[in-house]
Design an enzyme around this catalytic site. Structure first.
Site, PDB file in Angstrom:
ATOM      1  CB  CYS A  85      -0.918   0.014   1.210  1.00 56.89           C
ATOM      2  SG  CYS A  85      -0.023   0.237   2.764  1.00 56.89           S
ATOM      3  CB  CYS A  88       4.470  -0.411   1.625  1.00 59.22           C
ATOM      4  SG  CYS A  88       3.312  -1.505   2.435  1.00 59.22           S
ATOM      5  CG  ASP A 497      14.271  24.202 -35.969  1.00 58.98           C
ATOM      6  OD1 ASP A 497      14.635  25.363 -36.175  1.00 58.98           O
ATOM      7  OD2 ASP A 497      14.806  23.211 -36.485  1.00 58.98           O
ATOM      8  CG  ASP A 695      15.550  18.461 -36.275  1.00 54.20           C
ATOM      9  OD1 ASP A 695      15.725  19.697 -36.150  1.00 54.20           O
ATOM     10  OD2 ASP A 695      15.824  17.838 -37.312  1.00 54.20           O
ATOM     11  CG  ASP A 699      16.276  23.136 -32.661  1.00 56.31           C
ATOM     12  OD1 ASP A 699      16.238  24.336 -32.990  1.00 56.31           O
ATOM     13  OD2 ASP A 699      16.091  22.200 -33.460  1.00 56.31           O
TER      14      ASP A 699
END
Length: 808
Positions: A85, A88, A497, A695, A699
């Protein structure tokens, strides 16, 4: 009493001179908790002594980093056993965080794992295991290669044992309930129920008592404590009443027994745990699917050309492998012989098989179609893209959403508060309850302990996060952490971009005029094959596709910087380059070429001219093609109220042409990498929640600055390392899908938390007997047990709905 000082050795990266050692020594000495210290330059370690080792390590590591050096750390995701639970989770997490050398620890109940970051040399996995074992749990620290199999084996064994105990409990509980409800006045009833209940409570439910005892020894409590207290009290009270009924009859009261309540509560809780484990396995199905993509063995080509079948673990970099039609590709590599089509949909999300010829890249987990391929292994084991995806999804599923921090704080005090309410309920009943005060007070105590459910609280967020991460992985969306998944739904502005994000990122010849002239086309092929200009490859590729493969003899080649090329082909002079080169060389340009060139310029295409000594013979237009999905994706984002901004280092004319074609009103051209990051910051200052999509390396600064950073999967490794979300596919429609996924996941988390809280807020007072003065209703412990089991199962089942949700 004086605490004994602990000696700690911190490894240091970048400390390679006496000057560096002096800086590190000063940094460590500035930490108040450090009593003694020295630096060993040869061993590259800082040795410190402290009677507060936890604070000393944390502050020393930070001080060393602040001075430009680093302490190497290890990140691991380690399976945890014995958790039941949210309490724990709090216990394991707090103990690990209180261990010197452990910098971070995040426990996930849904995956039964802990993500730790620690300093090797100060603590290791075995040391952490001892800490966790000390509070009644355990860590599975098998070697990485065999861990997956071992963990799955442990899970299967746990499920098998749980199922056996559940079946046995049901078999004994059914007659127990019949006797308890219909035949309770028979003279043999109590002893028969005692006989039937004992195996259920003390054998099949023994784990609850064992775990509760472990928790009690360490002054802690969890769900097992509640179950053990409630069923234990009911069972012992019933045993006493069975053995000594005269104690109650002498006082004019009926000696009630609750054997059926104790047994049925344990049976319902076992049923709830069994269904919960099955459902939790369902939320991690995405990981299992990904891991199942890779074959277990491969066909390795030996030096004599023959093949041998070997396990995948034995494949090394540069091994030559044979991939037959229909087989899965085992490692990342490249084609060295053969042609075929490969289904990469499971990695990229794009359904059309990709043509593979010599030199083409192959990815582990993809499926070869009809032809046989010979490939050379480039990345094996954990280095493959598939392995990186699996690792990213596992880490993401184990991460915590910000809302979970509040839940963890509540869970830490939940069980003690429930025990307090249960005891208080019993006392109130005993004081004010009247004739049957003791019996009803005892029932209220048992029922409150049974109905309280920390499990539902503990599972509400992680099961939804797991389902969300899995759904994302199936749709080509890799999300690094739960915070990004939760934040994506709040995006108000998205910065994209141009190159590689809106466009393909690869220049192509989009139109041509005059290449039907075979002599001109052949001359152009000869010149561009020799040229080192970035656009030359696009031209040669176009000519090959057009069926022109033979390049005539070239005897002279002269590069004219910034303008083009002058060459002699088959004894004739040819010029290839810009309009400026043509005009400076006195070349005649026909009206049809000028008209076409004007149209190309308006569309922001780059124009390359080909001329002989007198006139232009051909012209080609080169552009970075816009992705087919770009316009639709941007339209979807705008329809959702998200402002879209485009940034590019290209000229204003090119940027404007691309922006118009895809429907973007806001664009910025000729920007530098630092300008991109500054623009993201300016939007954030306006109160926008900003996502950045890129990408390339240029960037990475803007990606790091953004609230939600998204990298295109075919971009640079640096961009993908910085970004919190990676799109495996080049399809831009994946971005609005990711935002939809975020909304659906957060909605699930809220639903789960609402039901978990409401269940406890309503259930606990009813169990305590708050309705009794109004309508005489007192909740039966058996019904409370069923409700408790249902609450956990309903939360996990609700999360599973995301598996079938549409992201369109």
């Amino acid at each position: 009493m004086k605490t004994e000082a602990t000696t700690i050795r911190l490894p240091i990266e970048g400390m390679d001179s006496e000057h560096c050692a002096l800086i590190v020594d000063k940094a460590v000495g500035s930490v108040p908790e450090v009593k003694q210290h020295h630096v060993e330059l040869n061993n590259r370690v800082a040795v410190l002594s402290s009677d507060k080792p936890l604070e000393a390590v944390q502050h020393a590591v930070q001080a060393i980093k602040d001075n430009g050096y680093d302490v190497p750390t290890v990140k691991r995701t380690i399976p945890v056993t014995g958790m039941t639970c949210a309490s724990c989770v709090a216990s394991v997490e707090s103990m690990l965080l209180a261990t010197p050398g452990v910098l971070k620890a995040a426990v996930n109940l849904a995956t039964n794992t802990v993500q730790v970051q620690y300093v090797p040399g100060v603590i290791d996995e075995r040391g952490m295991r001892k800490v966790v074992q000390g509070i009644g749990y355990d860590l599975v620290i098998e070697q990485e290669q065999g861990a997956t199999t071992d963990i799955e084996g442990i899970q299967r064994e746990r499920m098998r044992s749980l199922k056996q105990r559940l079946i046995a409990s049901i078999v004994l509980s059914v007659p127990l309930v019949i006797i308890g409800m219909l035949l309770m006045h028979a003279p043999w009833a109590n002893f028969t129920m005692w006989l039937l209940a004992t195996p259920v409570v003390l054998v099949f439910g023994r784990q609850f008592f064992i775990n509760a005892w472990k928790q009690a020894r360490h002054r802690s409590a969890n769900m097992d404590t509640l179950v053990a207290l409630s069923t234990g009290v009911a069972y012992l009270f019933s045993v006493f009443n069975t053995m000594y009924p005269a104690f109650w009859t002498a006082r004019g009261q009926e000696p009630h027994v609750y054997f059926e309540a104790a047994a049925v509560v344990i049976t319902f809780i076992l049923l709830g745990k069994f269904l919960e484990e099955r459902a939790k396995a369902g939320t991690s199905s995405a990981i299992k699917k990904l891991m199942g993509l890779r074959p277990n063995s491969v066909h390795r080509v030996k030096a004599d050309g023959s093949t041998e079948q070997v396990p995948i673990a034995e494949v090394d970099v540069d091994d030559v492998l044979l991939v037959r039609p229909g087989e899965s590709i085992a490692v990342d590599g490249e084609v060295i012989e053969g042609e075929s089509y490969v289904d990469e949909s499971m990695i990229s999300g794009e359904p059309v098989p990709v043509a593979k010829v010599e030199g083409a890249a192959l990815l582990a987990g993809t499926i070869n179609q009809k032809g046989s391929l010979m490939m050379r292994a480039k990345k094996v084991g954990e280095g493959t893209l598939l392995a990186q995806i699996v690792r990213a999804v596992q880490e993401a599923q184990g991460s915590k959403a910000p809302v979970q921090q509040l839940v963890d704080r509540i869970a830490a005090v939940f069980v003690p508060i429930v025990i307090g309410i249960a005891v208080l309920s019993a006392i109130v009943w005993w004081v004010l309850g009247g004739e049957h005060a003791f019996t009803q007070g005892l029932l209220a105590l048992v029922t409150v302990l049974v109905i309280a459910c920390p499990c539902a609280l503990g599972l509400a967020t992680p099961t939804a996060i797991m389902a969300g991460m899995g759904k994302g992985a199936e749709n080509g969306i890799l999300i690094k952490d739960a915070e990004s998944l939760e934040l994506s739904r709040k995006i108000t502005a998205i910065v994209v971009d141009k190159t590689g994000t809106i466009t393909e990122g690869k220049p192509e010849v989009v139109e041509a005029l005059g290449l039907d002239d075979t002599e001109a086309a052949s001359a152009l092929l000869a010149i561009e094959t020799r040229s080192e200009h970035p656009l030359a490859e696009a031209v040669t590729r176009h000519l090959h596709h057009a069926g022109i493969h033979h390049a005539p003899t070239m005897t002279h080649f002269e590069s004219i910087t910034g303008k083009g090329v002058k060459a002699t082909v088959n004894g004739n002079t040819w010029l290839v380059g810009s309009q400026r080169l043509m005009e400076e060389s006195g070349i005649r340009i026909e009206a049809r070429f000028r008209e076409q060139e004007r149209k190309w310029q308006e569309a922001a295409h780059t124009v390359i001219w080909l001329a002989d000594a007198q006139q232009v013979r051909a012209a080609v237009a080169i552009a970075d093609r816009i992705k087919p999905s770009a316009k639709e994706a941007i339209s979807r984002l705008k329809n959702e109220g998200i402002a879209v901004y485009m940034q590019t280092g290209d000229s204003r004319r090119t940027a404007q042409a691309v922006a118009q074609q895809v429907g973007i009103e806001h664009f910025r051209s000729e920007v530098l990498p630092k300008d991109k990051a500054a623009f993201v910051a300016s939007l954030q200052q306006q109160g926008q929640v900003v996502a950045m999509v890129g990408d390339g390396i240029n960037d990475s600064e803007a990606l790091a600055k953004a609230d939600v950073s998204i990298a295109m999967g075919k971009g640079s490794d640096i961009a993908m390392d910085v970004a919190r979300m990676t799109l495996i596919s080049t399809d831009l429609n994946t971005i609005p899908r990711a935002i939809t996924l975020s909304r659906k996941t957060v909605s699930l988390i809220r639903q789960n938390l609402f039901w978990a809280f409401i269940y406890n807020i309503i259930g606990i007072p009813i169990a305590a007997g708050v309705l009794y003065p109004i309508n005489g209703y007192l909740l039966n412990p058996m019904i409370a047990g069923a409700a408790m089991a249902f609450s956990s199962v309903s939360v996990v089942s609700n999360s599973l709905r995301l598996k079938w949700a549409r992201l369109e």
